[in-house]
Design a protein around this motif. Structure first.
Motif, PDB file in Angstrom:
ATOM      1  N   LEU A  92      -3.060   0.798   9.685  1.00  0.00           N
ATOM      2  CA  LEU A  92      -3.088   2.153   9.231  1.00  0.00           C
ATOM      3  C   LEU A  92      -3.100   2.269   7.658  1.00  0.00           C
ATOM      4  CD1 LEU A  92      -0.078   2.763  11.644  1.00  0.00           C
ATOM      5  CD2 LEU A  92      -2.431   3.907  11.934  1.00  0.00           C
ATOM      6  N   PRO A  93      -3.393   3.386   7.191  1.00  0.00           N
ATOM      7  CA  PRO A  93      -3.401   3.628   5.542  1.00  0.00           C
ATOM      8  C   PRO A  93      -1.793   3.234   5.192  1.00  0.00           C
ATOM      9  CG  PRO A  93      -4.500   5.343   6.814  1.00  0.00           C
ATOM     10  CD  PRO A  93      -3.856   4.868   7.758  1.00  0.00           C
ATOM     11  N   MET A  94      -1.606   2.473   4.139  1.00  0.00           N
ATOM     12  CA  MET A  94      -0.470   2.095   3.649  1.00  0.00           C
ATOM     13  C   MET A  94      -0.308   2.853   2.258  1.00  0.00           C
ATOM     14  SD  MET A  94       1.316  -1.494   2.610  1.00  0.00           S
ATOM     15  CE  MET A  94       0.982  -1.231   0.597  1.00  0.00           C
ATOM     16  N   GLU A  95       0.881   3.525   2.293  1.00  0.00           N
ATOM     17  CA  GLU A  95       1.081   4.537   0.962  1.00  0.00           C
ATOM     18  C   GLU A  95       2.017   3.522   0.166  1.00  0.00           C
ATOM     19  OE1 GLU A  95       3.201   8.577  -0.400  1.00  0.00           O
ATOM     20  OE2 GLU A  95       2.937   8.313   1.704  1.00  0.00           O
ATOM     21  N   CYS A  96       1.457   3.370  -1.361  1.00  0.00           N
ATOM     22  CA  CYS A  96       2.295   3.379  -2.365  1.00  0.00           C
ATOM     23  C   CYS A  96       2.733   4.320  -3.586  1.00  0.00           C
ATOM     24  CB  CYS A  96       1.471   2.065  -3.051  1.00  0.00           C
ATOM     25  SG  CYS A  96       1.607   0.515  -1.991  1.00  0.00           S
ATOM     26  N   ARG A  97       3.598   3.988  -4.061  1.00  0.00           N
ATOM     27  CA  ARG A  97       4.013   5.068  -5.271  1.00  0.00           C
ATOM     28  C   ARG A  97       3.453   3.986  -6.641  1.00  0.00           C
ATOM     29  NH1 ARG A  97       8.833   6.214  -3.372  1.00  0.00           N
ATOM     30  NH2 ARG A  97       8.213   8.085  -2.267  1.00  0.00           N
ATOM     31  N   MET A  98       2.739   4.678  -7.145  1.00  0.00           N
ATOM     32  CA  MET A  98       2.457   4.183  -8.616  1.00  0.00           C
ATOM     33  C   MET A  98       2.897   4.795  -9.684  1.00  0.00           C
ATOM     34  SD  MET A  98      -1.431   2.976 -10.349  1.00  0.00           S
ATOM     35  CE  MET A  98      -2.330   3.256  -8.928  1.00  0.00           C
ATOM     36  N   TYR A  99       3.506   3.785 -10.472  1.00  0.00           N
ATOM     37  CA  TYR A  99       4.266   4.335 -11.805  1.00  0.00           C
ATOM     38  C   TYR A  99       3.338   4.111 -12.889  1.00  0.00           C
ATOM     39  CZ  TYR A  99       8.304   4.476  -8.825  1.00  0.00           C
ATOM     40  OH  TYR A  99       9.119   4.792  -7.521  1.00  0.00           O
ATOM     41  N   ARG A 100       3.778   4.783 -13.917  1.00  0.00           N
ATOM     42  CA  ARG A 100       2.865   4.727 -15.252  1.00  0.00           C
ATOM     43  C   ARG A 100       2.537   3.546 -16.108  1.00  0.00           C
ATOM     44  NH1 ARG A 100       1.203   9.511 -17.015  1.00  0.00           N
ATOM     45  NH2 ARG A 100       2.452  11.437 -16.551  1.00  0.00           N
ATOM     46  N   ASN A 102      -4.522  14.089  -1.764  1.00  0.00           N
ATOM     47  CA  ASN A 102      -3.414  14.922  -1.652  1.00  0.00           C
ATOM     48  C   ASN A 102      -2.171  14.284  -2.509  1.00  0.00           C
ATOM     49  OD1 ASN A 102      -4.788  16.811  -0.237  1.00  0.00           O
ATOM     50  ND2 ASN A 102      -3.742  16.126   1.553  1.00  0.00           N
ATOM     51  N   ASN A 103      -2.315  13.714  -3.672  1.00  0.00           N
ATOM     52  CA  ASN A 103      -1.508  13.259  -4.746  1.00  0.00           C
ATOM     53  C   ASN A 103      -0.710  11.891  -3.957  1.00  0.00           C
ATOM     54  OD1 ASN A 103      -1.997  14.939  -6.858  1.00  0.00           O
ATOM     55  ND2 ASN A 103      -0.858  16.425  -5.722  1.00  0.00           N
ATOM     56  N   LYS A 104      -1.325  11.307  -3.123  1.00  0.00           N
ATOM     57  CA  LYS A 104      -0.657  10.214  -2.591  1.00  0.00           C
ATOM     58  C   LYS A 104      -1.702   9.033  -2.730  1.00  0.00           C
ATOM     59  CE  LYS A 104       2.370  12.269   0.947  1.00  0.00           C
ATOM     60  NZ  LYS A 104       2.710  12.203   2.113  1.00  0.00           N
ATOM     61  N   PHE A 105      -1.286   7.659  -3.012  1.00  0.00           N
ATOM     62  CA  PHE A 105      -1.888   6.729  -3.284  1.00  0.00           C
ATOM     63  C   PHE A 105      -1.865   5.713  -2.244  1.00  0.00           C
ATOM     64  CE2 PHE A 105      -2.088   2.299  -5.234  1.00  0.00           C
ATOM     65  CZ  PHE A 105      -3.598   2.445  -5.755  1.00  0.00           C
ATOM     66  N   TYR A 106      -2.843   5.239  -1.572  1.00  0.00           N
ATOM     67  CA  TYR A 106      -3.015   4.485  -0.294  1.00  0.00           C
ATOM     68  C   TYR A 106      -3.874   3.354  -0.578  1.00  0.00           C
ATOM     69  CZ  TYR A 106      -1.681   8.687   2.175  1.00  0.00           C
ATOM     70  OH  TYR A 106      -1.327  10.148   2.308  1.00  0.00           O
ATOM     71  N   CYS A 107      -3.478   2.278  -0.088  1.00  0.00           N
ATOM     72  CA  CYS A 107      -4.095   0.749   0.135  1.00  0.00           C
ATOM     73  C   CYS A 107      -4.465   0.498   1.371  1.00  0.00           C
ATOM     74  CB  CYS A 107      -3.062  -0.247  -0.400  1.00  0.00           C
ATOM     75  SG  CYS A 107      -2.287  -0.084  -2.227  1.00  0.00           S
ATOM     76  N   LEU A 108      -5.924   0.265   1.578  1.00  0.00           N
ATOM     77  CA  LEU A 108      -6.338   0.329   3.054  1.00  0.00           C
ATOM     78  C   LEU A 108      -6.929  -0.986   3.414  1.00  0.00           C
ATOM     79  CD1 LEU A 108      -8.532   3.605   2.252  1.00  0.00           C
ATOM     80  CD2 LEU A 108      -6.149   3.179   3.500  1.00  0.00           C
ATOM     81  N   HIS A 109      -7.051  -1.371   4.538  1.00  0.00           N
ATOM     82  CA  HIS A 109      -7.482  -2.477   5.100  1.00  0.00           C
ATOM     83  C   HIS A 109      -8.352  -1.951   6.504  1.00  0.00           C
ATOM     84  CE1 HIS A 109      -7.612  -6.185   7.618  1.00  0.00           C
ATOM     85  NE2 HIS A 109      -7.855  -6.840   6.559  1.00  0.00           N
ATOM     86  N   GLU A 110      -9.224  -2.568   6.876  1.00  0.00           N
ATOM     87  CA  GLU A 110      -9.937  -2.302   8.114  1.00  0.00           C
ATOM     88  C   GLU A 110      -9.344  -2.463   9.288  1.00  0.00           C
ATOM     89  OE1 GLU A 110     -12.913  -1.046   8.184  1.00  0.00           O
ATOM     90  OE2 GLU A 110     -13.308  -1.275   5.987  1.00  0.00           O
ATOM     91  N   ALA A 111      -8.266  -3.012   9.742  1.00  0.00           N
ATOM     92  CA  ALA A 111      -7.346  -3.164  10.645  1.00  0.00           C
ATOM     93  C   ALA A 111      -5.979  -2.772  10.652  1.00  0.00           C
ATOM     94  CB  ALA A 111      -7.365  -4.649  11.116  1.00  0.00           C
TER      95      ALA A 111
END
Length: 151
Positions: free
Chosen positions: A89-97, A78-87
């Motif tokens: 919550l999903p962590m949202e980051c903004r990625m720039y060009r 959904n146009n959001k970038f998530y960094c994930l780990h097994e333990a």
């Protein structure tokens, strides 16, 4: 660390950066490793560390669902970038060009998620829902849905 290879107009650009999660930021401010790792839990000293680990970590981060480094998987949904780990919550980051990452926060999808989930969710091709799986020893959490569909 996230390695990024971007190809645009026949030109490749490579960048890398540590993911700017709260754990990383705290350790940068302290100038040392603060959070014990699994390899440190050996012998009697390891048992003592394990006993006090949660208390030490809670001094720096109030929510233990936001402690593990988001270093297992990445996901664009959904146009959001998530960094994930097994333990975590999903962590949202903004990625720039230019490949730079900026920490946004941990995602609960409107309060639906309140416990850690798998770092390997699946997008349901027929509904476009995001499906996580999780586990818990907490009886209240176990009574909830085994699968969580996030629209």
């Amino acid at each position: 660390m996230l390695h990024i290879l971007m190809i645009q107009n026949g030109t490749a650009t490579y960048t890398n950066q540590f993911i700017p999660c709260p754990r990383y930021t705290i350790e940068q401010e302290l100038g040392e490793d603060f959070f014990p790792t699994i390899g440190e839990y050996t012998g009697l000293i390891g048992l003592l560390k394990l006993t006090f680990h949660a208390r030490l970590v809670k001094e720096k981060i109030g929510d233990l669902k936001q402690v593990a480094p988001p270093n297992t998987n990445i996901l664009m949904f959904n146009n959001k970038f998530y960094c994930l780990h097994e333990a975590n919550l999903p962590m949202e980051c903004r990625m720039y060009r230019d490949g730079h990452l900026e920490y946004v926060g941990y995602e609960t999808f409107g309060g639906i998620l309140d416990y850690p989930v798998s770092a390997h969710p699946v997008v349901d091709g027929s509904t476009d829902d995001l499906i996580f799986h999780s586990y818990s020893v907490d009886e209240q959490v176990r009574r909830r849905l085994l699968f969580m569909n996030i629209v």
